[in-house]
Design a protein around this motif. Structure first.
Motif, PDB file in Angstrom:
ATOM      1  N   LEU A 161     191.240  81.646  35.854  1.00  0.00           N
ATOM      2  CA  LEU A 161     190.468  80.479  36.290  1.00  0.00           C
ATOM      3  C   LEU A 161     191.292  79.516  37.153  1.00  0.00           C
ATOM      4  O   LEU A 161     190.770  78.594  37.766  1.00  0.00           O
ATOM      5  CB  LEU A 161     189.949  79.715  35.064  1.00  0.00           C
ATOM      6  N   CYS A 162     192.609  79.719  37.158  1.00  0.00           N
ATOM      7  CA  CYS A 162     193.491  78.738  37.797  1.00  0.00           C
ATOM      8  C   CYS A 162     193.385  78.793  39.321  1.00  0.00           C
ATOM      9  O   CYS A 162     193.337  79.857  39.927  1.00  0.00           O
ATOM     10  CB  CYS A 162     194.925  79.003  37.366  1.00  0.00           C
ATOM     11  N   VAL A 163     193.323  77.615  39.936  1.00  0.00           N
ATOM     12  CA  VAL A 163     193.214  77.535  41.390  1.00  0.00           C
ATOM     13  C   VAL A 163     194.521  77.048  42.018  1.00  0.00           C
ATOM     14  O   VAL A 163     194.605  76.851  43.232  1.00  0.00           O
ATOM     15  CB  VAL A 163     192.062  76.604  41.816  1.00  0.00           C
ATOM     16  N   GLY A 164     195.505  76.788  41.184  1.00  0.00           N
ATOM     17  CA  GLY A 164     196.812  76.388  41.710  1.00  0.00           C
ATOM     18  C   GLY A 164     196.847  74.970  42.242  1.00  0.00           C
ATOM     19  O   GLY A 164     197.559  74.668  43.197  1.00  0.00           O
ATOM     20  N   CYS A 165     196.060  74.079  41.629  1.00  0.00           N
ATOM     21  CA  CYS A 165     196.024  72.706  42.150  1.00  0.00           C
ATOM     22  C   CYS A 165     197.230  71.896  41.712  1.00  0.00           C
ATOM     23  O   CYS A 165     197.453  70.807  42.221  1.00  0.00           O
ATOM     24  CB  CYS A 165     194.743  72.018  41.714  1.00  0.00           C
ATOM     25  N   GLN A 166     197.986  72.389  40.752  1.00  0.00           N
ATOM     26  CA  GLN A 166     199.240  71.780  40.308  1.00  0.00           C
ATOM     27  C   GLN A 166     199.074  70.467  39.560  1.00  0.00           C
ATOM     28  O   GLN A 166     200.043  69.770  39.291  1.00  0.00           O
ATOM     29  CB  GLN A 166     200.221  71.566  41.492  1.00  0.00           C
ATOM     30  N   ARG A 167     197.841  70.126  39.206  1.00  0.00           N
ATOM     31  CA  ARG A 167     197.633  68.878  38.482  1.00  0.00           C
ATOM     32  C   ARG A 167     198.380  68.896  37.144  1.00  0.00           C
ATOM     33  O   ARG A 167     199.077  67.961  36.781  1.00  0.00           O
ATOM     34  CB  ARG A 167     196.137  68.694  38.233  1.00  0.00           C
ATOM     35  N   CYS A 168     198.233  70.003  36.414  1.00  0.00           N
ATOM     36  CA  CYS A 168     198.850  70.084  35.094  1.00  0.00           C
ATOM     37  C   CYS A 168     200.373  70.045  35.186  1.00  0.00           C
ATOM     38  O   CYS A 168     201.046  69.459  34.354  1.00  0.00           O
ATOM     39  CB  CYS A 168     198.391  71.358  34.376  1.00  0.00           C
ATOM     40  N   VAL A 169     200.876  70.654  36.252  1.00  0.00           N
ATOM     41  CA  VAL A 169     202.331  70.722  36.413  1.00  0.00           C
ATOM     42  C   VAL A 169     202.897  69.316  36.610  1.00  0.00           C
ATOM     43  O   VAL A 169     203.885  68.917  35.984  1.00  0.00           O
ATOM     44  CB  VAL A 169     202.698  71.614  37.621  1.00  0.00           C
ATOM     45  N   GLN A 171     193.851  67.627  31.607  1.00  0.00           N
ATOM     46  CA  GLN A 171     193.944  67.445  33.051  1.00  0.00           C
ATOM     47  C   GLN A 171     193.210  68.528  33.842  1.00  0.00           C
ATOM     48  O   GLN A 171     192.708  68.278  34.930  1.00  0.00           O
ATOM     49  CB  GLN A 171     195.415  67.395  33.494  1.00  0.00           C
ATOM     50  N   CYS A 172     193.154  69.746  33.316  1.00  0.00           N
ATOM     51  CA  CYS A 172     192.618  70.837  34.132  1.00  0.00           C
ATOM     52  C   CYS A 172     191.081  70.843  34.165  1.00  0.00           C
ATOM     53  O   CYS A 172     190.435  71.080  33.151  1.00  0.00           O
ATOM     54  CB  CYS A 172     193.104  72.191  33.613  1.00  0.00           C
ATOM     55  N   PRO A 173     190.480  70.603  35.328  1.00  0.00           N
ATOM     56  CA  PRO A 173     189.011  70.629  35.392  1.00  0.00           C
ATOM     57  C   PRO A 173     188.453  72.045  35.435  1.00  0.00           C
ATOM     58  O   PRO A 173     187.244  72.247  35.344  1.00  0.00           O
ATOM     59  CB  PRO A 173     188.688  69.886  36.685  1.00  0.00           C
TER      60      PRO A 173
HETATM   61  S1  SF4 Z   1     197.176  74.287  38.320  1.00  0.00           S
HETATM   62 FE1  SF4 Z   1     196.926  73.572  36.248  1.00  0.00          FE
HETATM   63  S2  SF4 Z   1     195.326  71.989  36.359  1.00  0.00           S
HETATM   64 FE2  SF4 Z   1     195.213  73.180  38.239  1.00  0.00          FE
HETATM   65  S3  SF4 Z   1     193.727  74.796  37.845  1.00  0.00           S
HETATM   66 FE3  SF4 Z   1     195.728  75.673  37.371  1.00  0.00          FE
HETATM   67  S4  SF4 Z   1     195.960  75.284  35.223  1.00  0.00           S
HETATM   68 FE4  SF4 Z   1     194.301  73.934  35.892  1.00  0.00          FE
END
Ligand code: SF4
Ligand code: SF4
Lengths: 506, 277
Positions: free
Chosen positions: A50-58, A29-31
């Motif tokens: 590298l994480c941008v906090g988009c919460q997709r993985c969560v 899931q994490c781009p």
């Molecule tokens: S929140 Fe999850 S999916 Fe989004 S950048 Fe961070 S690790 Fe990747």
């Protein structure tokens, strides 16, 4: 020169090892490439920097094993040299570039919506129950005649006055201009489908309108004509309900746009009518518009090109002197003036423009409405405001301050999945919205997206009706510019004056 | 309260089509329009009416300052017509032009071929500023000079390549932000074949400019470079200069005997490296 980066991570990824089944969903899931599977130790590891906090993985972790939260560490607390300033300086000292970001201004600055309260009826005039009584949210956008002459024909009443072309929308909410290019095809299509289903309009932004969408969506499309004139031909202009000349944008007043060449794929290039891989540069001004006179010339050129069948809207950013500018725009022949506030979003902008240029839309709107009334030309145009409208209460307050309708951009994207991670400009949106990567954009199904948007419009519309009923009003028309229904709290004298409202208790 | 002062100069006093029709006469598929007593919108109303009534050629006499001539002719069945103009049309001649052909026996003002889509405009004289702004297709031939900001943000897509040929020279900002298309500047009005425009091709990232004669390096934007003329270039020039010459009675071979400079953008992405995430 290569540097060891001095930047701290912005987020930490907490994984509950007991819950994690190594299903690798997060890896896929994490781009941004945060998660990877370590075969040797049979565990998932994360590169948090590298994480941008988009919460997709969560959201997609089937075991609820993940928490992504802001990095708890940080520099010595300092109210002046905040972590953000320190971070930006370090970033620039490593790159020497302009800090690019996306979405809308985030800095702490008075949010006027939150200092304005709505009225309700008690005893002296009854409130209305929207569940039993009809409530009118229908809105007409465009120039209105100075007077209306009517004719009786037996039982029938006919309007004799020749009317200007107007747009009919079922709720005073439209989708703001977001181009195909800045957002994915699926996000673009979701907006179009939702607008059509609900009876409102979406706006192409300045990236053109894909040919296959023209017939189906022609009644619910506002096409934009911006400084780059991408995809602007007579057929495009004529396949819309209205045309918007984009002068400015709240997220980056005064500067142009720039869709980097790597995002100009074959499809985008066909819609914008430029070769694949070239930068799509929109100059800062329209180079044929250096004055109100020139603006008038383009307004009428567009009316000529569309046989005077469509209203023409002019969109500007809320800046100093906005009231005088708006007056000029109306006098130049615009049927609709759109004002985009300081909080308005974008797919890419230099941070300095996003955070420091422009003024709050609440003040701009009140000033424009007031000025046009004083000049007695308010009926010559409709006003649409946008730039950070977050909820139906903001809509109601905007209407009471004088708006005919509002544009929603960010709120619409949030409905589609956006989590405000502010990484649109990277083109890697994990939610398939601000990306042209087919693997990512297919994460958004236009049918599902449209349904979410329709739900949002429905929810806000119901809330608007509730608020209206509470005030004892049964049509949005009667709330428009009705500042008596607003009171301010925690505002200074000058602020109340610009807003044209009384303080609470008065 | 301020007094109500609102003038819509453009629409004020526009007469209905049945009051205008007397200013036109249609014979066969040729319509003649006397524009001397018509305002901007009326001229275009009448042109559209004539075309819808079957005219394939429009002859406009006594034109004086009326804008947008040709703009209202985006016609449902895609019909194309020929427009001949006597006099001096106003700004935005052929703006958004959709495949029609305009021949102007006289000078033009600003905005000739603004965002033009297709067709041809021939001006037997000079033209003002912002000629061919954001032009996307078709051809424009101007016999003499043009003003400032010519061919800004001209663009192209696949085989849709707009061409602008200017017999004379241009003022500053020629080809700024140019994203495609072709501009040919012949310098025939110059005594010494030295063009005076500055900022040529600033921000240019597509298309090509051919200059007959010379410009100095400091007259060019920093995004363009001068490259050698090749066989192909001469062929292209022959075609367009040939056409130009046939319209205005020049000898193409004589024109092509001079030195030409070819300007190309240095990159398709002039501003790719100034950002940090
Ligand atoms: S929140 Fe999850 S999916 Fe989004 S950048 Fe961070 S690790 Fe990747
Ligand atoms: S659209 Fe996507 S990239 Fe942009 S802020 Fe929202 S989630 Fe992030």
């Amino acid at each position: 020169m290569k540097f060891k980066t001095h930047l701290l991570p912005e987020f930490i990824v907490k994984r509950d090892e007991d819950r994690c089944t190594r299903c690798k969903v997060c890896v896929k899931q994490c781009p941004f490439g945060v998660h990877s599977y370590d075969e040797e130790n049979d565990r998932i590891i994360s590169r948090e920097e590298l994480c941008v906090g988009c919460q997709r993985c969560v959201v997609y972790c089937p075991e609820n094993a993940l928490i992504v939260e802001p990095y708890p560490g940080g520099y010595r607390p300092n109210e002046y040299w905040t972590g953000e300033y320190i971070r930006d300086i370090k970033k620039q000292s490593e790159s020497g570039g302009v800090i690019l970001t996306s979405t809308g201004a985030q800095r702490r600055l008075k949010i006027y919506w939150d200092h304005i309260l709505l009225n309700a009826s008690q005893v002296t005039n009854p409130s209305i129950d929207p569940l039993r009584e009809p409530m009118e949210l229908r809105t007409f956008l465009g120039r209105k005649p100075d007077a209306l002459e009517i004719e009786y024909e037996g039982e029938d009443v006919k309007i004799k006055t020749e009317l200007y072309p107007n747009l009919l929308i079922e709720t005073p909410i439209l989708f703001a201009g977001m181009s195909y290019g800045a957002i994915s095809y699926n996000a673009f299509k979701s907006l179009a489908m939702a607008a059509k289903e609900f009876g409102t309009l979406f706006n192409t932004g300045e990236g053109g309108l894909p040919r296959e969408m023209r017939e189906e969506f022609k009644d619910c499309t506002i096409v934009q004509c911006a400084s780059g004139r991408f995809g602007v031909d007579p057929e495009y202009l004529n396949s819309a309900a209205a045309i918007e000349i984009k002068i400015g944008q709240g997220a980056k007043p005064g500067i142009g746009g720039h869709l980097p060449g790597e995002k100009v794929s074959a499809d985008i290039s066909a819609t914008r009518m430029i070769p694949e891989g070239t930068d799509a540069l929109s100059p800062a001004p329209h180079h044929d518009i250096y004055s109100i006179e020139d603006l008038s010339m383009l307004i009428y050129a567009l009316k000529e090109a569309t046989n005077y069948e469509k209203p023409v809207c002019v969109k500007i950013a809320a800046v100093h002197n906005v009231a005088a500018i708006a007056s000029g725009i109306v006098r130049a022949g615009a049927d609709i003036v759109a004002i985009d506030g300081f909080r308005g979003g974008t797919g890419a902008t230099p941070k300095i423009m996003r955070e420091h240029v422009g003024i709050p839309v609440e003040l701009a709107l009140a000033a424009v409405d007031q000025r046009l009334r004083e000049e007695r030309i308010r009926h010559k145009c409709s006003i649409i405001v946008g730039g950070g409208i977050r909820c139906a209460a903001d809509v109601a307050k905007a209407v009471a301050l004088g708006a005919d309708a509002v544009y929603i951009g960010t709120a619409a994207l949030i409905a589609l999945g956006c989590t405000m991670c502010q990484r649109c400009h990277t083109g890697k949106c994990a939610w398939g919205i601000c990306t042209q990567d087919p693997k990512l954009s297919k994460r958004l199904n236009p049918k599902v997206g449209a349904q979410r948007l329709v739900n949002l419009l429905r929810g806000w519309s119901l809330e608007l009706k509730d608020v209206l009923g509470g005030m004892g009003i049964n049509a949005i028309e009667s709330l428009r510019g009705n500042r008596d229904h607003l009171r301010g709290v925690g505002l200074e004298e000058w602020e109340l004056e610009v807003l044209g409202i009384k303080g609470a208790g008065e | 309260m301020l007094p109500v002062v609102f003038r819509d100069a453009f629409l004020e006093g526009v007469r209905k089509i049945d009051e205008l029709i007397e200013h036109a006469s249609i014979e066969g598929d040729v319509a003649k329009i006397d524009a001397s007593r018509l305002n901007h919108k009326e001229v275009n109303d009448l042109m559209r009416e004539c075309v819808l009534k079957g005219a394939k050629k429009l002859i406009l006499k006594n034109v004086c300052g009326q804008r947008y001539i040709g703009t209202r002719l985006h016609l449902p069945e895609g019909k194309k017509v020929e427009i001949e103009i006597y006099g001096t049309p106003g700004n935005d001649l052929g703006a958004f032009l959709d495949g029609h052909r305009i021949v102007l026996h006289g000078n033009a003002q600003d905005g000739v071929g603004n965002t033009m889509n297709d067709g041809e405009i021939v001006v037997e004289g000079r033209a003002g500023d912002v000629v061919a702004m954001a032009m996307r297709g078709g051809k424009i031939f101007i016999r003499d000079d043009v003003g400032y900001r010519t061919a800004i943000h001209m663009k192209q897509y696949m085989d849709k390549i707009p061409v602008l040929v200017v017999g004379g020279t241009s003022q500053d900002f020629l080809g700024e932000y140019m994203a495609g298309g072709m501009v040919i500047l012949l310098g025939l009005t110059l005594e010494k074949l030295k063009h005076r425009a500055y900022y040529i091709g600033t921000g240019m990232h597509g298309g090509v400019i051919y200059l007959r004669g010379e410009v100095e390096k400091y007259q060019l934007g920093k995004e363009v470079g001068v490259v050698d003329m090749e066989e192909e270039d001469w062929k292209t020039l022959e075609k367009h200069v040939g056409e130009f010459s046939s319209y205005f009675g020049y000898d193409a071979d004589e024109i092509l005997a001079e030195k030409f400079m070819k300007l190309l953008p240095l990159t398709k992405r002039p501003y790719g490296r100034i950002y940090t995430y």
